[in-house]
Design an enzyme around this catalytic site. Structure first.
Site, short mmCIF file in Angstrom:
data_model
loop_
_atom_site.label_atom_id
_atom_site.label_comp_id
_atom_site.label_asym_id
_atom_site.label_seq_id
_atom_site.Cartn_x
_atom_site.Cartn_y
_atom_site.Cartn_z
N HIS A 156 44.36 53.44 50.07
CA HIS A 156 45.14 53.71 48.84
C HIS A 156 44.53 53.00 47.63
O HIS A 156 45.24 52.70 46.68
CB HIS A 156 46.61 53.28 49.00
CG HIS A 156 47.24 53.73 50.28
ND1 HIS A 156 47.93 54.91 50.39
CD2 HIS A 156 47.25 53.16 51.51
CE1 HIS A 156 48.35 55.05 51.65
NE2 HIS A 156 47.95 54.01 52.34
N SER A 277 25.43 54.07 24.96
CA SER A 277 26.33 54.82 24.09
C SER A 277 25.72 54.89 22.70
O SER A 277 25.06 53.95 22.26
CB SER A 277 27.69 54.12 24.04
OG SER A 277 28.36 54.46 22.85
N LYS A 283 27.43 49.25 25.83
CA LYS A 283 27.67 50.12 26.98
C LYS A 283 26.46 50.37 27.86
O LYS A 283 25.34 50.49 27.39
CB LYS A 283 28.16 51.49 26.48
CG LYS A 283 29.56 51.43 25.90
CD LYS A 283 30.61 51.42 26.96
CE LYS A 283 31.09 52.84 27.18
NZ LYS A 283 32.12 52.88 28.21
N GLU A 290 28.03 60.06 37.58
CA GLU A 290 29.06 60.95 37.01
C GLU A 290 28.62 62.41 37.03
O GLU A 290 29.40 63.31 37.34
CB GLU A 290 29.36 60.54 35.57
CG GLU A 290 30.08 59.19 35.48
CD GLU A 290 30.09 58.66 34.05
OE1 GLU A 290 30.34 59.43 33.11
OE2 GLU A 290 29.83 57.46 33.87
#
Ligand code: ARG
Length: 459
Positions: A156, A277, A283, A290
């Site tokens: 979980h 970024s 970043k 992804e």
């Protein structure tokens, strides 16, 4: 331009229909398989005296020239010639005339395209297998370095019990090994030779189908001509294998993305596998992971598309089936794009062992072991569970971990607890006493790694 099938027509095809109908844009990638198939067919026609032996030889020689010319970029395919099958046949006829016109004896584009796509996908399956084996090797090598790297295991997405990073990695080994065996299975059902099915009802010519199958390296021949031209199960099956591979890659990617976050900080992607970024200078994003996760959607989409295309098609061939190619080609291309980049991303990332160990300690990941400790001292498991539950509640109230409780505190919960509790609930014991087959103990995972290497050496 005159069509190979133009005889019964009074008018040319509308230009829009030519463009609409034509599949050469995407099926030209099967040129090698088409030529190989035609060479085997021509050889068989000659052997069976269905066409003159000299013609068979001429056809074969010229098909080889055409193959070379295509590979040297000397041939421009034509939209008007519809597909790869007719483009090649047309070029053949232009070059050798009447002999070329004999090639299509006893054959239809319907069984020809079924043959080509089977051969094409078998070649792709082999490449996919090689790539998967590489993934398995990278996973095994990395696991080998981390049999002592303790990290939290989750259920979980809540901390559950400690495992090792090697154990976690080897879970993916099992998934990708199943993917490999699924591809292998899919090959078995793809490896069946459909030529001789004709348009749908076979042929009156005495074809030697077994010979053609042997020439092309197929295991067997299809057993029903209607099915031979209209079966695309193997395409859908491959799309399903590919979806499963993407599902596994995507789950793994999702974990790597989470682990790269500041909150987890279990891993850091190499600079070469991250991007920055345009506005936020700090970043470093795990874009590769992804994108792999994102591309999973398009592969699933192709599986659904293929199933839907096939669901209402009456026997036998229908033009709808030309729509099988773009989705399966794109699904294969996508997986072939993802697997190597995923491997390199995994092999180059930094594993932060200290953060993993630290993460394994919070969240009472040793509570089950505390209960098991009581069980080993004679308490029934359900009672032990309740005792430790109360212990955890107490520890939360006092902002402590279980290992921080003093002997006096432990005794409050059960007087069978002794000093050996501290070793019993240490992270090391929690991991390394789990020696059951499939467990995270170092010795067990080392054994899995050994078996993995044996498996990989046999591939
Ligand atoms: N290009 C077609 C396909 O991809 C094969 C040709 C069969 N066409 C036909 N009209 N019988 O399925």
């Amino acid at each position: 331009m005159a069509k190979l099938w133009g005889g019964r027509f009074q008018k040319n095809t509308d230009k829009k229909v030519d463009d609409f109908n034509s599949s050469i844009r995407f099926d030209k990638r099967m040129y090698k398989q088409d030529i190989k198939g035609s060479i085997a067919h021509a050889a068989m026609l000659g052997r069976q005296n269905i066409i003159p032996k000299e013609d068979s030889a001429k056809i074969i020689a010229e098909l080889k020239n055409i193959l070379r010319d295509i590979e040297n970029g000397k041939i421009e395919f034509e939209i008007d010639a519809e597909d790869i099958h007719m483009n090649i046949e047309k070029i053949l006829i232009e070059r050798i005339g009447d002999a070329g016109k004999r090639l299509h004896t006893g054959r239809s584009r319907n069984d020809q395209v079924a043959l080509d796509i089977r051969m094409y996908l078998m070649d792709e399956i082999s490449e996919l297998e090689t790539m998967l084996i590489h993934v398995l090797n990278v996973i095994t090598d990395l696991a080998d370095e981390h049999t002592e790297t303790i990290m939290p295991g989750y259920t979980h997405l809540q901390k559950a019990q400690p495992v090792t990073f090697a154990h976690h990695l080897m879970a993916y080994f099992e998934m990708f090994r199943r993917d490999l065996s699924r591809l292998n299975d899919c090959r078995k059902r793809t490896n069946i030779m459909p030529l001789g099915s004709g348009a749908l009802a076979g042929t009156t010519h005495p074809l030697d189908r077994e010979f053609v199958a042997q020439e092309l390296g197929f295991d067997s021949v299809t057993q029903n001509s209607l099915d031979g031209v209209s079966d695309r199960d193997f395409v859908i099956e491959l799309a399903s294998c590919l979806s499963m591979i993407m599902m596994h890659l995507s789950r793994f990617s999702e974990e790597l993305i989470l682990w790269s976050s500041h909150e987890f900080s279990f891993v850091e992607m190499d600079d070469a596998y991250s991007t920055g970024s345009s506005i936020m200078p700090q970043k470093k994003n795990p874009d590769v992971a992804e994108l792999i996760r994102g591309k999973t959607g398009r592969v699933y989409g192709h599986l659904m598309g293929l199933l839907t295309t096939m669901k209402g098609i009456p026997l036998a061939y229908n033009k709808d089936m030309q729509e099988d190619k773009e989705p399966i080609f794109d699904a294969v291309d996508t997986v072939k794009l993802c697997l190597p980049v995923f491997c390199d991303m995994l092999a180059t990332m930094t594993v932060k062992k200290d953060k993993m160990l630290q993460g394994s300690k919070g969240g009472f990941t040793n509570a089950t072991d505390a209960a098991d400790y009581l069980v080993k001292k004679g308490l029934p498991f359900r009672e032990a569970h309740a005792v430790v539950g109360r212990m955890v509640f107490y520890a939360i109230e006092h902002n402590k971990a279980l290992d921080d409780l003093t002997m006096d505190e432990f005794k409050e919960f059960s007087d069978i607890i002794e000093n050996d509790i501290y070793t019993a609930i240490s992270m090391d014991t929690c991991v390394n006493d789990r020696k059951v087959i499939g467990g995270p103990a170092k010795a067990v995972v080392e054994n899995s790694i050994k078996n993995a290497r044996n498996f990989l050496n046999r591939q």
